[in-house]
Design an enzyme around this catalytic site. Structure first.
Site, mmCIF file in Angstrom:
data_model
loop_
_atom_site.group_PDB
_atom_site.id
_atom_site.type_symbol
_atom_site.label_atom_id
_atom_site.label_comp_id
_atom_site.label_asym_id
_atom_site.label_seq_id
_atom_site.Cartn_x
_atom_site.Cartn_y
_atom_site.Cartn_z
ATOM 1 N N GLN A 163 21.097 2.383 -9.255
ATOM 2 C CA GLN A 163 20.588 2.777 -10.568
ATOM 3 C C GLN A 163 19.254 3.523 -10.517
ATOM 4 O O GLN A 163 18.760 3.973 -11.551
ATOM 5 C CB GLN A 163 20.493 1.533 -11.458
ATOM 6 C CG GLN A 163 21.897 0.949 -11.673
ATOM 7 C CD GLN A 163 21.986 -0.130 -12.706
ATOM 8 O OE1 GLN A 163 21.039 -0.902 -12.878
ATOM 9 N NE2 GLN A 163 23.127 -0.198 -13.387
ATOM 10 N N ASP B 264 29.420 9.610 -18.545
ATOM 11 C CA ASP B 264 29.606 9.881 -17.128
ATOM 12 C C ASP B 264 28.622 9.048 -16.292
ATOM 13 O O ASP B 264 27.455 8.883 -16.667
ATOM 14 C CB ASP B 264 29.353 11.379 -16.875
ATOM 15 C CG ASP B 264 29.514 11.761 -15.419
ATOM 16 O OD1 ASP B 264 30.656 11.757 -14.938
ATOM 17 O OD2 ASP B 264 28.493 12.050 -14.751
ATOM 18 N N GLU C 123 32.161 5.415 -17.954
ATOM 19 C CA GLU C 123 32.788 5.609 -16.646
ATOM 20 C C GLU C 123 32.050 4.713 -15.648
ATOM 21 O O GLU C 123 30.960 5.042 -15.183
ATOM 22 C CB GLU C 123 32.696 7.072 -16.191
ATOM 23 C CG GLU C 123 33.489 7.301 -14.914
ATOM 24 C CD GLU C 123 32.692 7.885 -13.760
ATOM 25 O OE1 GLU C 123 33.308 8.174 -12.729
ATOM 26 O OE2 GLU C 123 31.466 8.035 -13.860
HETATM 27 C C1 ARE Z 1 28.530 18.179 -5.910
HETATM 28 C C2 ARE Z 1 28.835 18.245 -4.435
HETATM 29 C C3 ARE Z 1 27.878 17.365 -3.655
HETATM 30 C C4 ARE Z 1 26.450 17.762 -3.979
HETATM 31 C C5 ARE Z 1 26.213 17.700 -5.483
HETATM 32 C C6 ARE Z 1 24.839 18.187 -5.903
HETATM 33 O O1 ARE Z 1 30.171 17.813 -4.211
HETATM 34 O O2 ARE Z 1 28.134 17.523 -2.286
HETATM 35 O O3 ARE Z 1 25.546 16.865 -3.342
HETATM 36 O O4 ARE Z 1 27.173 18.533 -6.143
HETATM 37 O O5 ARE Z 1 24.707 19.534 -5.645
HETATM 38 C C7 ARE Z 1 31.234 15.529 -9.565
HETATM 39 C C8 ARE Z 1 31.843 15.738 -8.189
HETATM 40 C C9 ARE Z 1 30.804 15.820 -7.108
HETATM 41 C C10 ARE Z 1 29.733 16.816 -7.470
HETATM 42 C C11 ARE Z 1 29.116 16.331 -8.776
HETATM 43 C C12 ARE Z 1 27.964 17.222 -9.258
HETATM 44 O O6 ARE Z 1 32.739 14.683 -7.908
HETATM 45 O O7 ARE Z 1 31.446 16.260 -5.910
HETATM 46 O O8 ARE Z 1 28.760 16.878 -6.433
HETATM 47 O O9 ARE Z 1 30.135 16.368 -9.800
HETATM 48 O O10 ARE Z 1 28.394 18.518 -9.429
HETATM 49 C C13 ARE Z 1 30.662 7.569 -7.861
HETATM 50 C C14 ARE Z 1 30.038 7.373 -9.220
HETATM 51 C C15 ARE Z 1 30.873 7.976 -10.314
HETATM 52 C C16 ARE Z 1 31.216 9.445 -10.013
HETATM 53 C C17 ARE Z 1 31.932 9.455 -8.667
HETATM 54 C C18 ARE Z 1 32.281 10.890 -8.253
HETATM 55 O O11 ARE Z 1 29.823 6.001 -9.460
HETATM 56 O O12 ARE Z 1 30.135 7.915 -11.521
HETATM 57 O O13 ARE Z 1 31.048 8.919 -7.660
HETATM 58 N N1 ARE Z 1 32.024 10.057 -11.070
HETATM 59 C C19 ARE Z 1 31.386 10.922 -12.098
HETATM 60 C C20 ARE Z 1 32.257 12.108 -12.445
HETATM 61 C C21 ARE Z 1 32.317 13.062 -11.276
HETATM 62 C C22 ARE Z 1 30.939 13.673 -11.080
HETATM 63 C C23 ARE Z 1 29.861 12.703 -11.309
HETATM 64 C C24 ARE Z 1 30.062 11.429 -11.762
HETATM 65 C C25 ARE Z 1 28.493 13.227 -11.264
HETATM 66 O O14 ARE Z 1 33.497 11.688 -12.894
HETATM 67 O O15 ARE Z 1 33.263 14.070 -11.439
HETATM 68 O O16 ARE Z 1 30.835 14.179 -9.715
HETATM 69 O O17 ARE Z 1 28.229 13.732 -12.579
HETATM 70 C C26 ARE Z 1 33.201 3.909 -4.989
HETATM 71 C C27 ARE Z 1 32.158 3.470 -6.008
HETATM 72 C C28 ARE Z 1 32.083 4.454 -7.154
HETATM 73 C C29 ARE Z 1 31.832 5.845 -6.623
HETATM 74 C C30 ARE Z 1 32.985 6.217 -5.685
HETATM 75 C C31 ARE Z 1 32.840 7.602 -5.107
HETATM 76 O O18 ARE Z 1 34.476 3.779 -5.542
HETATM 77 O O19 ARE Z 1 32.502 2.204 -6.520
HETATM 78 O O20 ARE Z 1 31.033 4.101 -8.026
HETATM 79 O O21 ARE Z 1 31.822 6.755 -7.735
HETATM 80 O O22 ARE Z 1 33.018 5.270 -4.612
HETATM 81 O O23 ARE Z 1 31.695 7.699 -4.368
#
Ligand code: ARE
Length: 714
Positions: free
Chosen positions: A210, A249, A276
């Protein structure tokens, strides 16, 4: 009408070709960057009126108590998630399918200004809270809210409030704002981000999750008053535009108490939120922690669903054991993350099982369902097709790119089912101890799901009144009926990997049997198949929608032009499922997944489907626009843009005399449509009644509001 077993058997054959998908073995369908025409933009001279909803007064006293997505009377509360659809395309889809299919909500991708680039995930890197993005402008967003509202569909906005852009980039955002590390001028500076400047590495550490950076994204200090106010201002702006709910998100990365404090500042603090929070075993932060400010997505449901369908579904009644309460859980078969990354859910690449998963999602009585609808991809990062910095407008006529899950016959039928059965309890459960189940929803409906590699021949006991019902999974036109007898029983043959659903809202006679939908983009699809495999004959074995398959080996494809054969199939807008063969044992069935073909043109070559006609002459590089001089203006100008490029400066460019009664101008259109309005240059406009003109081809003439291909001077 008596149920046709013959047609049922055909459906069984239909799904046969998809069987290999079931183990997840299908070759990944390939997304293609087939060009979709950019939708005409309004002239852009005046912005449409924006506000549609007046924020609730007396916010301070209102409760932030959670509310499940409110049920819209007569419609239920089913949502569709149109991932990476532009506002203009969502608006059109609300009118064309979402409203008529009975969806109550549509979740849209993040609307705020974001970092540039072609990946889909730029949407998740905010630069400011201005509503200027690759998905559309503020005016287009406001117009979408209104259009969808008119169609009975409310908007849920995906809001990214945990962080801003990644710490690995700086530059100019989609709305023209500059940004960099600790630098979002006019909005956030260094003090507005948490002190931890490293990436999260350990999800077992609450503090880290967090306070540190999620994949290098600059983590907002949501404990601060200032940051909370800015986020609330953003959400209030959306509420002011008429947004009805929010996906929060990355909620896991924001302390629940911060979110409650933000929600309390909203003009409508009881507005619907779904968080989420990916619930994962062994982590300290779980979805249930967030129920103080709204519902949470229940990712474990989606994983369980995949587990059952990948194995046996007889035990699927236990799917929600240990999960959030039904009234607090947002559920889906997949979402934009889980279809890409390894989250153990299904995706459209699962073929027939994916359809069955959605049937169960909508048929069963657990959770608040969202039907996910995105675009086809092979590269995890690849965004939807763009031009000129904007995503091209999605269209279900372009099945090569967009999945359009939300409008698949089976799924649309189940949205209607859900709206009819409402909260009626699950009753009359039946299963065969293996991979076939059936259940009723009180005396309102009954569903059968056959997840077996063989057909199911069975008599079912329902609580339904006697009558003749339409199988809403099989067609939209009551093409297949089920007769329930006086004791509530019916017999049916359900194809392998097939389903059946009947409900009291769709009895024979209630449902129009004319399948023609005048708003549908294509009533026939011309299928082209490349001859590059060197076969001596080419046939297509197919079915339209959930209709019967052709008799194998299918119908002959005729020579179309060098390198291509083709056949035109009447579809009434339904999707064609097809495989190709040389008629003597060699098949191309898309690695067992079959091809899904839709739109006016679908061309198949080397396992890829594109929407461009391979036999059409190369598009002209220029478009000569002719305009009739019968308006008697002293000068004529054309104000235009090519594709989704920039508009000309007002009042546009001069048209020169072409022949008697006509002026013209040649525009470098590079095969893209030209969106145009005409003006005298001194205040008189012809903008086609505010719709603008859409001009294509090498020569095109406009006269008296009519567009005619070709040159009037020839
Ligand atoms: C992109 C690049 C990265 C770069 C970053 C910054 O891929 O390499 O470092 O940009 O430049 C989405 C994409 C990411 C993207 C990001 C920003 O998936 O690839 O990064 O946008 O553009 C965790 C979180 C959960 C998150 C998932 C993806 O807890 O909230 O990771 N999901 C939301 C959205 C995504 C979005 C983001 C958040 C960011 O739905 O689409 O990312 O806004 C376990 C844990 C989970 C964890 C999961 C994956 O299951 O319990 O909590 O989820 O592993 O790590």
């Amino acid at each position: 009408m008596k149920r046709s077993l013959q047609s049922r058997r055909s459906r069984a054959t239909a799904l046969l070709a998809s069987a290999a998908v079931l183990a997840g073995l299908a070759a990944a369908p390939t997304a293609t960057a087939a060009a979709t025409a950019a939708a005409p933009a309004a002239l852009g001279v005046t912005a449409p009126a924006a506000a549609t909803v007046v924020p609730t007064a007396g916010a301070a006293s209102a409760s932030i108590a959670p509310t499940a997505a409110p049920v819209v009377p007569g419609r239920g509360n089913t949502a569709a998630n149109l991932f990476q659809w532009t506002w203009n395309a969502v608006a059109a889809e609300c009118t064309r399918t979402l409203g008529p299919n009975g969806y109550a909500y549509v979740q849209v991708s993040p609307p705020q200004e974001h970092v540039p680039g072609g990946a889909w995930w730029t949407s998740y890197q905010p630069v400011s809270y201005r509503l200027e993005s690759k998905l559309g402008t503020r005016a287009e967003f406001a117009a979408m809210v209104d259009t969808c509202g008119d169609a009975g569909v409310k908007i849920i906005a995906d809001t990214v409030i945990n962080h801003m852009a990644g710490a690995d980039s700086s530059g100019t955002g989609s709305g023209g704002s500059s940004y960099g590390v600790d630098s979002f001028p006019g909005l956030y500076g260094r003090n507005d981000f948490n002190d931890c400047r490293t990436d999260i590495t350990n999800y077992g550490d609450r503090w880290q999750v967090q306070n540190c950076r999620l994949v290098s994204l600059q983590d907002l200090r949501t404990g601060s008053d200032y940051v909370r106010t800015k986020i609330a201002d953003y959400m209030n702006d959306l509420i002011g535009l008429g947004v009805a709910g929010f996906r929060i998100d990355a909620a896991k990365h924001i302390p629940a108490s911060d979110l409650e404090a933000i929600k309390a500042r909203l003009s409508d603090p009881s507005v619907f939120w779904v968080h989420e929070v990916i619930g994962s075993a062994g982590e300290p932060i779980q979805p249930s922690e967030y129920l103080g400010s709204g519902d949470s997505h229940e990712f474990q449901y989606a994983r369980n669903l995949a587990g059952y369908f990948d194995g046996n579904i007889a035990g699927i009644r236990g799917i929600s054991n240990g999960l959030l309460g039904s009234d607090r859980a947002g559920v889906f078969v997949d979402n934009h993350d889980t279809e890409r990354d390894t989250h153990g859910t299904m995706s459209y690449k699962w073929g027939a099982k994916y359809v069955l998963g959605n049937v169960f999602l909508l048929g069963y009585d657990y959770g608040w369902p969202t039907v996910y609808s995105g675009y086809k991809f092979t590269d995890r990062d690849a965004g939807a097709p763009m031009s000129g910095g904007r995503v091209q407008d999605a269209s279900c006529a372009n099945g090569a790119v967009w999945t359009c899950t939300h409008d698949w016959t089976e799924i649309a039928g189940m949205v209607g089912f859900r709206n009819t059965v409402g909260s009626a309890p699950v009753t009359r459960w039946w299963d065969n101890g293996a991979n076939a189940i059936a259940f009723g929803r009180g005396d309102r409906g009954y569903v059968v799901v056959n997840n077996q590699a063989s057909g199911l021949n069975q008599t079912f006991q329902t609580s339904l009144p006697a009558g003749t019902y339409c199988d809403v999974v099989a067609s939209r036109t009551c093409a297949e009926t089920i007769t329930v007898d006086d004791s509530g029983r019916f017999s049916a043959q359900i194809p392998q990997y097939g389903a059946l659903a009947i409900h009291v809202g769709a009895r024979a006679g209630d449902v129009p049997t004319d399948p023609t939908d005048p708003t549908d983009p294509a009533e026939a699809t011309t299928v082209f198949y490349s001859t590059s495999q060197g076969w001596s004959a080419h046939r297509m074995h197919y079915r339209v929608g959930s209709g019967a398959w052709t008799t194998a080996p299918g119908e002959v494809l005729a020579p179309a032009c060098a390198g291509w054969v083709s056949r035109t199939v009447p579809t009434d807008g339904a999707v064609i499922t097809a495989a190709f063969t040389n008629g003597s044992g060699t098949w191309d069935n898309n690695g067992s997944a079959d091809y899904r073909l839709s739109g006016a043109v679908a061309a198949v070559k080397d396992g890829r489907v594109t929407a461009a006609n391979p036999c059409a002459q190369a598009p002209s590089d220029t478009t000569t626009v002719y305009y009739a001089t019968d308006r008697g203006w002293s000068t004529y100008r054309v104000h235009y843009r090519v594709g989704s490029g920039a508009w000309t400066a007002l009042p546009g460019e001069a048209l020169a005399p072409a022949c008697a009664g006509w002026v013209s101008r040649t525009v470098a259109s590079a095969g893209q449509p030209v969106t145009a309005a005409f003006t005298s240059g001194s205040g008189q406009w012809d903008n086609n009644g505010s719709a603008d003109y859409r001009l294509t081809g090498a020569h095109v003439a406009v006269r008296g509001g009519q567009v005619t291909p070709g040159s009037p001077c020839a």
